[in-house]
Design a protein around this motif. Structure first.
Motif, mmCIF file in Angstrom:
data_model
loop_
_atom_site.group_PDB
_atom_site.id
_atom_site.type_symbol
_atom_site.label_atom_id
_atom_site.label_comp_id
_atom_site.label_asym_id
_atom_site.label_seq_id
_atom_site.Cartn_x
_atom_site.Cartn_y
_atom_site.Cartn_z
ATOM 1 N N ILE A 213 36.994 -46.145 19.686
ATOM 2 C CA ILE A 213 37.970 -46.035 18.600
ATOM 3 C C ILE A 213 37.620 -44.862 17.693
ATOM 4 C CG2 ILE A 213 38.905 -47.194 16.557
ATOM 5 C CD1 ILE A 213 38.379 -49.862 18.025
ATOM 6 N N ILE A 214 36.339 -44.741 17.343
ATOM 7 C CA ILE A 214 35.903 -43.658 16.461
ATOM 8 C C ILE A 214 36.149 -42.295 17.094
ATOM 9 C CG2 ILE A 214 33.872 -42.594 15.388
ATOM 10 C CD1 ILE A 214 32.771 -45.388 14.949
ATOM 11 N N ARG A 215 35.947 -42.214 18.404
ATOM 12 C CA ARG A 215 36.111 -40.924 19.089
ATOM 13 C C ARG A 215 37.567 -40.495 19.201
ATOM 14 N NH1 ARG A 215 31.789 -42.890 23.550
ATOM 15 N NH2 ARG A 215 29.878 -42.216 22.456
ATOM 16 N N ASN A 216 38.475 -41.439 19.004
ATOM 17 C CA ASN A 216 39.891 -41.081 19.019
ATOM 18 C C ASN A 216 40.281 -40.686 17.597
ATOM 19 O OD1 ASN A 216 42.838 -41.304 18.918
ATOM 20 N ND2 ASN A 216 42.617 -42.089 21.000
ATOM 21 N N ARG A 217 40.395 -39.388 17.358
ATOM 22 C CA ARG A 217 40.600 -38.914 16.001
ATOM 23 C C ARG A 217 41.920 -39.397 15.410
ATOM 24 N NH1 ARG A 217 41.089 -32.892 13.795
ATOM 25 N NH2 ARG A 217 40.202 -32.346 15.803
ATOM 26 N N ARG A 218 42.889 -39.663 16.264
ATOM 27 C CA ARG A 218 44.162 -40.167 15.740
ATOM 28 C C ARG A 218 43.973 -41.558 15.124
ATOM 29 N NH1 ARG A 218 49.773 -37.831 17.082
ATOM 30 N NH2 ARG A 218 49.165 -35.649 17.231
ATOM 31 N N THR A 219 43.347 -42.460 15.868
ATOM 32 C CA THR A 219 43.130 -43.807 15.348
ATOM 33 C C THR A 219 42.241 -43.770 14.108
ATOM 34 O OG1 THR A 219 43.376 -44.806 17.541
ATOM 35 C CG2 THR A 219 42.230 -46.092 15.879
ATOM 36 N N LEU A 220 41.150 -43.007 14.167
ATOM 37 C CA LEU A 220 40.254 -42.908 13.023
ATOM 38 C C LEU A 220 40.958 -42.285 11.826
ATOM 39 C CD1 LEU A 220 37.433 -43.229 11.824
ATOM 40 C CD2 LEU A 220 36.856 -40.976 12.767
ATOM 41 N N GLY A 221 41.732 -41.241 12.073
ATOM 42 C CA GLY A 221 42.437 -40.573 10.979
ATOM 43 C C GLY A 221 43.492 -41.448 10.341
ATOM 44 N N PHE A 222 44.227 -42.212 11.155
ATOM 45 C CA PHE A 222 45.218 -43.122 10.588
ATOM 46 C C PHE A 222 44.538 -44.199 9.751
ATOM 47 C CE2 PHE A 222 48.018 -42.136 14.496
ATOM 48 C CZ PHE A 222 48.541 -41.025 13.867
ATOM 49 N N THR A 223 43.342 -44.620 10.180
ATOM 50 C CA THR A 223 42.590 -45.618 9.422
ATOM 51 C C THR A 223 42.155 -45.053 8.075
ATOM 52 O OG1 THR A 223 41.758 -46.562 11.492
ATOM 53 C CG2 THR A 223 40.601 -47.161 9.487
ATOM 54 N N LEU A 224 41.657 -43.831 8.068
ATOM 55 C CA LEU A 224 41.277 -43.186 6.813
ATOM 56 C C LEU A 224 42.489 -43.023 5.894
ATOM 57 C CD1 LEU A 224 38.891 -40.376 8.166
ATOM 58 C CD2 LEU A 224 38.263 -42.598 7.195
ATOM 59 N N THR A 225 43.616 -42.677 6.487
ATOM 60 C CA THR A 225 44.851 -42.529 5.710
ATOM 61 C C THR A 225 45.252 -43.841 5.063
ATOM 62 O OG1 THR A 225 45.587 -40.819 7.265
ATOM 63 C CG2 THR A 225 47.251 -41.755 5.803
ATOM 64 N N LEU A 226 45.198 -44.928 5.849
ATOM 65 C CA LEU A 226 45.537 -46.247 5.313
ATOM 66 C C LEU A 226 44.586 -46.643 4.187
ATOM 67 C CD1 LEU A 226 46.318 -48.112 8.652
ATOM 68 C CD2 LEU A 226 47.941 -47.719 6.786
ATOM 69 N N GLY A 227 43.299 -46.288 4.338
ATOM 70 C CA GLY A 227 42.334 -46.613 3.302
ATOM 71 C C GLY A 227 42.639 -45.917 1.993
ATOM 72 N N CYS A 228 42.945 -44.628 2.049
ATOM 73 C CA CYS A 228 43.285 -43.883 0.834
ATOM 74 C C CYS A 228 44.569 -44.419 0.207
ATOM 75 C CB CYS A 228 43.434 -42.398 1.155
ATOM 76 S SG CYS A 228 41.918 -41.594 1.716
ATOM 77 N N LEU A 229 45.527 -44.747 1.052
ATOM 78 C CA LEU A 229 46.796 -45.294 0.554
ATOM 79 C C LEU A 229 46.576 -46.657 -0.101
ATOM 80 C CD1 LEU A 229 49.770 -44.317 0.648
ATOM 81 C CD2 LEU A 229 50.082 -45.833 2.602
ATOM 82 N N TRP A 230 45.690 -47.462 0.487
ATOM 83 C CA TRP A 230 45.390 -48.766 -0.080
ATOM 84 C C TRP A 230 44.665 -48.625 -1.415
ATOM 85 C CZ3 TRP A 230 46.644 -53.240 -1.108
ATOM 86 C CH2 TRP A 230 45.746 -54.271 -1.411
ATOM 87 N N LEU A 391 45.690 -37.707 6.754
ATOM 88 C CA LEU A 391 46.757 -37.734 7.754
ATOM 89 C C LEU A 391 46.847 -36.412 8.499
ATOM 90 C CD1 LEU A 391 49.142 -39.260 9.025
ATOM 91 C CD2 LEU A 391 50.594 -38.274 7.245
ATOM 92 N N MET A 392 46.768 -35.300 7.797
ATOM 93 C CA MET A 392 46.870 -33.996 8.450
ATOM 94 C C MET A 392 45.681 -33.769 9.376
ATOM 95 S SD MET A 392 49.738 -33.188 7.353
ATOM 96 C CE MET A 392 49.839 -31.610 8.193
#
Length: 402
Positions: A213-230, A391-392
């Motif tokens: 999961i961590i190696r997939n930058r899309r999944t990791l990046g979306f998770t970071l995005t959700l965290g900032c949004l939260w 996200l970017m």
């Protein structure tokens, strides 16, 4: 093959019950906001910062539970873990009801959070067992319509009940709702994860899954995005009572909070209708860009007027929360699409990491809040910028599946 919910129970019932179970978190958060100051006064606490913990401690419990509940649901199935989560929520609610100290209330809220972690993770996994891609985002949006309806009514409900019967009566409503959902879910929901697809809890498979999961930058990046949004949203929730009542002198906080949440319900409904046409990522990206731009406008208004007019404050929050309706379900579905065989683990990872990020950001922002609007708007602008950057960064990577 995953069990199709249409074959086990009505599709509408599937959406409604899972959304209501998820909404227990929001209901038990926003319905108690009007009573925050009264709870503090009962236990001799007048400082606004400790009162934030009534809201945030539940999410710390969720964060702690999210690391475990996903692997448990992958190993033992979705249904027993959901039932465990609901029972933990009931236990925590009873602790709050019986508490005679502020620390006891916080302990009960933490237990509630552990239970809600199981419900949150299992709900996502059940949806992932049955749907994928933009169709999963569409289902998540329909669930969000119901889920987001709760913050429209919870503050108003909480305010009415609190003023009439006191804050413990609000907590009794949590207990009643949880018991009803336990009965409903236990009777109606079938297991969505076949036995042959279950994964035993073992360190090496979990480590392998997390690394993938961590190696997939899309999944990791979306998770970071959700965290900032939260973090952006939790900063508002933790200080809503103070912002609306202390700064603007508005006593009917329940009505105002419900009004701010209205837009999220409408945007989630719209998202469910258009996501297959425009795509989940495209809609989320557009919404986050607009949230960032509006946050910059907020700072400009603050610096020009020195005190943001009430009508602007309300309108700006309504628009930003409306835009969030295009983010949560879409980004979660986009991240989960890469984890069909480890849906529980992926849901745990995404939820737990995003919760940590959101809680840490809101905690840092809350330390600077001092009943002045600049200590609210500047942290919000920073978090909106971090959301867009995350996200970017995610979208700069190719879309590959694990």
């Amino acid at each position: 093959m995953p069990t199709n919910p249409r074959a086990t129970w009505g599709f509408v019932e599937f959406v409604v019950v899972l959304a209501l179970i998820n909404a227990l978190t929001t209901f038990s958060t926003e319905s108690i906001v009007p009573a925050q100051i009264a709870i503090g006064a009962e236990f001799g606490i007048n400082d606004r910062i400790p009162l934030q913990y009534i809201i945030s401690i539940m999410f710390w419990g969720m964060m702690a539970g999210e690391w475990l509940m996903g692997p448990l649901s992958d190993a033992y199935g979705r249904r027993p873990i959901m039932n465990l989560g609901l029972l933990l929520f009931v236990l925590g609610t009873c602790v709050v009801l019986l508490s005679h100290s502020f620390d006891g209330i916080l302990f009960g809220r933490f237990i509630q959070g552990l239970g809600m972690a199981a419900c949150k993770i299992t709900t996502r996994a059940i949806v992932r067992d049955s749907y994928s891609g933009d169709e999963m985002a569409r289902i998540s949006s329909f669930m969000a319509i119901i889920f987001i309806f709760v913050p429209m009514v919870a503050p108003v409900f909480g305010e009415i009940v609190f003023l009439a019967y006191g804050w413990r009566a609000v907590v009794w409503s949590w207990l009643f709702g949880a018991l009803l959902l336990i009965f409903w879910f236990f009777i109606r929901q079938k297991e969505s994860l076949p036995i042959e697809d279950r994964r035993l809890i073992a360190w090496q498979p979990i480590k392998t899954g997390v690394l993938s999961i961590i190696r997939n930058r899309r999944t990791l990046g979306f998770t970071l995005t959700l965290g900032c949004l939260w973090g952006f949203q939790l900063q508002y929730l933790s200080n809503a009572k103070s912002l609306i009542t202390d700064i603007y002198g508005i006593e009917r906080i329940g009505f105002v909070m419900g009004l701010i949440a209205v837009g999220m319900a409408f945007s989630a409904a719209i998202n469910g209708s258009i996501v297959r046409r425009f795509g989940s990522i495209r809609l989320a990206k557009s919404a986050i860009i607009l949230i960032f731009l509006l946050s910059i406008v907020d700072l400009a208004v603050l610096n020009v007027t020195n005190h943001v007019p009430w009508i602007y404050f309300l309108g700006s929050l309504m628009i930003k929360f409306s835009l969030m309706g295009f983010c949560y379900g879409n980004l979660t579905a986009a991240g989960m699409v890469y984890a069909s065989k480890i849906a529980g683990l992926a849901a745990s990872f995404m939820s737990a990491l995003s919760s940590v990020i959101g809680l840490v950001l809101s905690k840092i922002a809350g330390m600077f809040y001092n009943l002045h609007l600049d200590t609210f708007y500047y942290p919000m602008a920073i978090m909106s910028a971090l959301t867009l950057l995350a996200l970017m960064w995610s979208l700069s990577a190719p879309a590959t599946k694990n």
